[in-house]
Motif scaffolding. Structure first.
Motif, PDB file in Angstrom:
ATOM      1  N   GLU B 153       0.944  -1.334   0.014  1.00 24.25           N
ATOM      2  CA  GLU B 153       0.130   0.446  -0.124  1.00 24.25           C
ATOM      3  C   GLU B 153       0.868   1.335   0.179  1.00 24.25           C
ATOM      4  OE1 GLU B 153      -3.084  -0.039  -0.279  1.00 24.25           O
ATOM      5  OE2 GLU B 153      -3.932   2.093   0.510  1.00 24.25           O
ATOM      6  N   TYR B 154       1.663   1.729   1.188  1.00 21.99           N
ATOM      7  CA  TYR B 154       2.717   2.610   0.572  1.00 21.99           C
ATOM      8  C   TYR B 154       3.475   2.731  -0.294  1.00 21.99           C
ATOM      9  CZ  TYR B 154       2.540   1.844   5.929  1.00 21.99           C
ATOM     10  OH  TYR B 154       2.271   1.773   7.678  1.00 21.99           O
ATOM     11  N   THR B 155       4.053   1.229  -1.093  1.00 21.26           N
ATOM     12  CA  THR B 155       4.335   1.592  -2.832  1.00 21.26           C
ATOM     13  C   THR B 155       3.654   2.270  -3.578  1.00 21.26           C
ATOM     14  OG1 THR B 155       5.711  -0.190  -1.933  1.00 21.26           O
ATOM     15  CG2 THR B 155       5.911   0.377  -4.235  1.00 21.26           C
ATOM     16  N   ILE B 156       2.651   1.891  -3.799  1.00 22.57           N
ATOM     17  CA  ILE B 156       1.143   2.670  -4.543  1.00 22.57           C
ATOM     18  C   ILE B 156       1.576   4.130  -3.662  1.00 22.57           C
ATOM     19  CG2 ILE B 156      -1.141   2.566  -5.379  1.00 22.57           C
ATOM     20  CD1 ILE B 156      -0.820   0.043  -4.169  1.00 22.57           C
ATOM     21  N   ASN B 157       1.301   4.655  -2.274  1.00 20.16           N
ATOM     22  CA  ASN B 157       0.894   5.607  -2.546  1.00 20.16           C
ATOM     23  C   ASN B 157       2.047   6.824  -3.128  1.00 20.16           C
ATOM     24  OD1 ASN B 157      -1.271   4.988  -0.711  1.00 20.16           O
ATOM     25  ND2 ASN B 157      -0.387   5.376   1.379  1.00 20.16           N
ATOM     26  N   TYR B 158       3.391   5.867  -2.228  1.00 21.83           N
ATOM     27  CA  TYR B 158       4.411   6.833  -2.952  1.00 21.83           C
ATOM     28  C   TYR B 158       4.309   7.222  -4.566  1.00 21.83           C
ATOM     29  CZ  TYR B 158      10.039   6.720  -3.932  1.00 21.83           C
ATOM     30  OH  TYR B 158      10.780   7.512  -4.478  1.00 21.83           O
ATOM     31  N   GLN B 159       4.130   5.654  -5.210  1.00 18.42           N
ATOM     32  CA  GLN B 159       4.233   6.090  -6.500  1.00 18.42           C
ATOM     33  C   GLN B 159       3.239   7.259  -6.638  1.00 18.42           C
ATOM     34  OE1 GLN B 159       3.726   1.725  -7.361  1.00 18.42           O
ATOM     35  NE2 GLN B 159       6.570   1.657  -7.892  1.00 18.42           N
ATOM     36  N   LEU B 160       2.031   7.176  -6.139  1.00 17.25           N
ATOM     37  CA  LEU B 160       0.731   8.259  -6.537  1.00 17.25           C
ATOM     38  C   LEU B 160       1.645   9.828  -6.801  1.00 17.25           C
ATOM     39  CD1 LEU B 160      -2.260   6.526  -5.762  1.00 17.25           C
ATOM     40  CD2 LEU B 160      -1.280   6.972  -8.197  1.00 17.25           C
ATOM     41  N   SER B 161       2.252  10.127  -5.641  1.00 13.05           N
ATOM     42  CA  SER B 161       2.453  11.784  -4.697  1.00 13.05           C
ATOM     43  C   SER B 161       3.638  11.810  -5.244  1.00 13.05           C
ATOM     44  CB  SER B 161       3.361  10.475  -3.838  1.00 13.05           C
ATOM     45  OG  SER B 161       4.211  10.398  -3.108  1.00 13.05           O
ATOM     46  N   GLY B 162       4.298  11.134  -6.606  1.00 13.38           N
ATOM     47  CA  GLY B 162       5.062  11.214  -7.290  1.00 13.38           C
ATOM     48  C   GLY B 162       6.554  10.846  -7.222  1.00 13.38           C
ATOM     49  N   GLY B 163       6.527  10.288  -6.188  1.00 13.40           N
ATOM     50  CA  GLY B 163       7.917   9.436  -5.810  1.00 13.40           C
ATOM     51  C   GLY B 163       9.012   9.181  -7.098  1.00 13.40           C
ATOM     52  N   LYS B 164      10.002   9.911  -6.575  1.00 13.07           N
ATOM     53  CA  LYS B 164      11.523   9.557  -7.970  1.00 13.07           C
ATOM     54  C   LYS B 164      12.110   8.622  -7.833  1.00 13.07           C
ATOM     55  CE  LYS B 164      11.460  13.765  -8.384  1.00 13.07           C
ATOM     56  NZ  LYS B 164      12.435  15.706  -7.665  1.00 13.07           N
ATOM     57  N   GLU B 165      11.941   7.767  -6.645  1.00 13.36           N
ATOM     58  CA  GLU B 165      12.623   6.657  -6.881  1.00 13.36           C
ATOM     59  C   GLU B 165      12.093   5.036  -6.937  1.00 13.36           C
ATOM     60  OE1 GLU B 165      16.593   6.734  -6.869  1.00 13.36           O
ATOM     61  OE2 GLU B 165      16.178   8.579  -7.257  1.00 13.36           O
ATOM     62  N   SER B 166      12.941   4.005  -6.463  1.00 13.49           N
ATOM     63  CA  SER B 166      11.377   2.960  -5.927  1.00 13.49           C
ATOM     64  C   SER B 166      11.326   2.925  -4.253  1.00 13.49           C
ATOM     65  CB  SER B 166      12.108   2.131  -6.425  1.00 13.49           C
ATOM     66  OG  SER B 166      12.247   0.731  -5.385  1.00 13.49           O
ATOM     67  N   LEU B 167      10.750   2.763  -3.924  1.00 12.92           N
ATOM     68  CA  LEU B 167      10.252   3.061  -1.995  1.00 12.92           C
ATOM     69  C   LEU B 167      11.561   2.127  -1.481  1.00 12.92           C
ATOM     70  CD1 LEU B 167       9.366   4.469  -0.103  1.00 12.92           C
ATOM     71  CD2 LEU B 167       7.653   2.723   0.310  1.00 12.92           C
ATOM     72  N   SER B 168      11.229   0.471  -1.805  1.00 16.30           N
ATOM     73  CA  SER B 168      12.748  -0.394  -1.646  1.00 16.30           C
ATOM     74  C   SER B 168      13.652   0.385  -1.493  1.00 16.30           C
ATOM     75  CB  SER B 168      12.351  -1.268  -2.363  1.00 16.30           C
ATOM     76  OG  SER B 168      12.727  -1.507  -3.804  1.00 16.30           O
ATOM     77  N   SER B 169      14.363   1.412  -2.502  1.00 18.51           N
ATOM     78  CA  SER B 169      15.483   1.901  -1.651  1.00 18.51           C
ATOM     79  C   SER B 169      16.457   2.878  -0.400  1.00 18.51           C
ATOM     80  CB  SER B 169      15.823   2.781  -2.928  1.00 18.51           C
ATOM     81  OG  SER B 169      15.201   3.909  -2.909  1.00 18.51           O
ATOM     82  N   TYR B 170      14.525   2.708  -0.035  1.00 17.79           N
ATOM     83  CA  TYR B 170      14.469   3.275   1.315  1.00 17.79           C
ATOM     84  C   TYR B 170      15.061   2.618   2.838  1.00 17.79           C
ATOM     85  CZ  TYR B 170      14.451   7.202  -1.223  1.00 17.79           C
ATOM     86  OH  TYR B 170      14.332   8.304  -2.819  1.00 17.79           O
TER      87      TYR B 170
END
Lengths: 188, 277
Positions: B153-170
């Motif tokens: 769910e967080y990954t979807i949120n992150y992508q929809l919010s304009g994230g520039k990387e992959s959430l898993s890199s954090y």
């Protein structure tokens, strides 16, 4: 108007059922209707604005601290639980989902039951999980009127069946007959 | 359970432990108390009241119940998108940036903010004060270890919010948990602060307080808005939850809309301060 509010819980198949209901509610229908429709946390409120333009009755998303007014239909906002305060205003919370749902029907129904006691009508319509079962039970315990959609007529029968297995509702009716009953009760 | 019983329980908690829930919205408090009673097999409020006063374990459980620690990374992706588009350009103009995340609970949104600042190249000159009155939640936030159940769910949120990387890199995954990167933690100051009873502690450029005020009655909301107003620099930005606003507070006229829908507001310049400054 012998009842002060109507609460409705609805899940899958709900939008179709709600549209049928709104199209049959007459102008001047007074009793406020408060609805939890299970909906994706990511959806925005545009669908409510669309609904609002289509029918004679006022339809809106419930706002925090908003006073509940006659003649209005309120939907719980996506990703929030909706509760009712003593002074007949709404509260919102982001507490953990109940029955995997936020908004949860149980949460609304239980708080409405405490607030309105025997002046409340609780309705369970089509849906495919058991959210709402505890809530409708609480409404009955507090003296409110309970109505469940006849599972044979519901698009998804799981939710009505779950409710009926927990309580003996005052009415088990098709959607059309529920609407007729609400119109009759609204005039009393 | 009557109003009187609830207020007497809250009064007892306040006097004994100093936590003040007396101006919280009643429907929420009632629901949480009833949950705790049914989980502990208690029949009435007087029972729970005497137990809370005698037994610190029950008291601590009830405090956890009454404070809300539910949160998500990038909750409301539309908000974070707007934050990137409209607030980051304002923050970029400052040589150093102070952010107050009020009511951070277990910290997911503070980490989200740190990620954004890192991606925007601002994190090295940023301090994030992440505060909550719930020490247990704060300890968890500081650890930065979260269950991976929600990560999809967080990954979807992150992508929809304009994230520039992959959430898993954090984060790194470890036995059903994710551990947030050390580099995100370095400029977050975790501190115990109670919005109801504590006062201004810093002058900041941005305040995020999302889905905290919905639990408060009007007077308390107003009091906290005053605290925020006094903590923000002129032109500072205030972010509230998607269903919160300033309309019913004394501070409605003191802010301009940055994004009305996402509840992002900018503090107007005060003439008196401008003259002094």
């Amino acid at each position: 108007m012998s009842y002060e509010a109507i609460v409705i819980g609805v899940s899958s198949g709900g939008m179709k059922a709600m549209k049928i209901m709104f199209s049959h509610l007459p102008k001047g229908f007074k009793t406020p209707i408060i609805i939890v429709q299970h909906i994706s946390a990511h959806s925005d409120s545009q669908w409510i604005q669309l609904l609002n333009g289509t029918y004679t009755i006022d339809i809106k998303e419930a706002d925090e601290k908003e006073k509940i007014e006659n003649g209005k239909v309120y939907f719980a906002p996506p990703n929030y639980h909706l509760l009712i305060e003593k002074n007949k205003t709404f509260s919102l919370t982001i507490d953990e989902p109940v029955n995997y749902a936020r908004p949860s029907i149980d949460v609304l129904f239980e708080s409405a039951a405490e607030m309105y006691k025997n002046k409340l009508i609780g309705i369970i319509l089509t849906g495919s999980n058991s959210d709402g079962t505890n809530g409708i039970k609480r409404i009955q315990e507090c003296g409110g009127l309970t109505i469940v959609q006849d599972p044979k007529t519901a698009e998804a029968d799981y939710m009505p069946i779950a409710a009926i297995s927990a309580i003996q509702p005052d009415y088990i009716l098709s959607l059309e007959d529920i609407i007729k009953l609400l119109i009759k009760l609204d005039k009393q | 359970m009557s109003e009187f019983e609830i207020s007497s329980l809250l009064q007892a908690i306040y006097q004994k432990y100093g936590y003040d829930f007396r101006q919280y919205s009643e429907a929420h408090i009632r629901r949480r108390i009833m949950n705790r009673m049914s989980m502990s097999g208690l029949k009435d409020v007087s029972q729970i009241q005497s137990m809370v006063l005698k037994d610190e374990t029950i008291a601590s459980q009830l405090l956890q119940d009454l404070s809300i620690t539910v949160t998500e990374m990038f909750r409301d992706s539309g908000f974070y998108k707007s934050l990137r588009d409209y607030v980051i350009p304002i923050l970029k103009t400052y040589p150093f940036i102070k952010i107050w995340h009020a009511g951070c609970a277990t910290g997911e949104e503070a980490y989200s903010m740190a990620i954004i600042m890192q991606e925007e190249g601002l994190y090295d000159r940023t301090t994030i004060y992440a505060t909550d009155f719930n020490q247990q939640a704060l300890n968890k936030a500081k650890e930065g270890i979260f269950s991976n159940k929600m990560i999809k769910e967080y990954t979807i949120n992150y992508q929809l919010s304009g994230g520039k990387e992959s959430l898993s890199s954090y984060y790194t995954s470890n036995y059903g948990n994710v551990i947030m990167n050390q580099s995100l933690k370095k400029n977050i100051v975790w501190a115990n602060h109670n919005l109801v009873t504590d006062s201004v502690f810093a002058e900041v450029h941005l305040i995020l307080c999302r889905n905290v005020l919905i639990y408060f009655e009007k007077d308390l909301q107003n009091k906290v808005q005053k605290l925020f107003y006094n903590s923000l620099i002129n032109g500072g930005v205030l972010c509230l939850g998607s269903k919160e606003g300033l309309r019913f507070t004394d501070f409605y006229e003191e802010y301009k809309d940055v994004d009305k829908k996402q509840k992002i507001f900018k503090k107007k310049y005060q003439l008196a301060n401008a003259l002094e400054g």
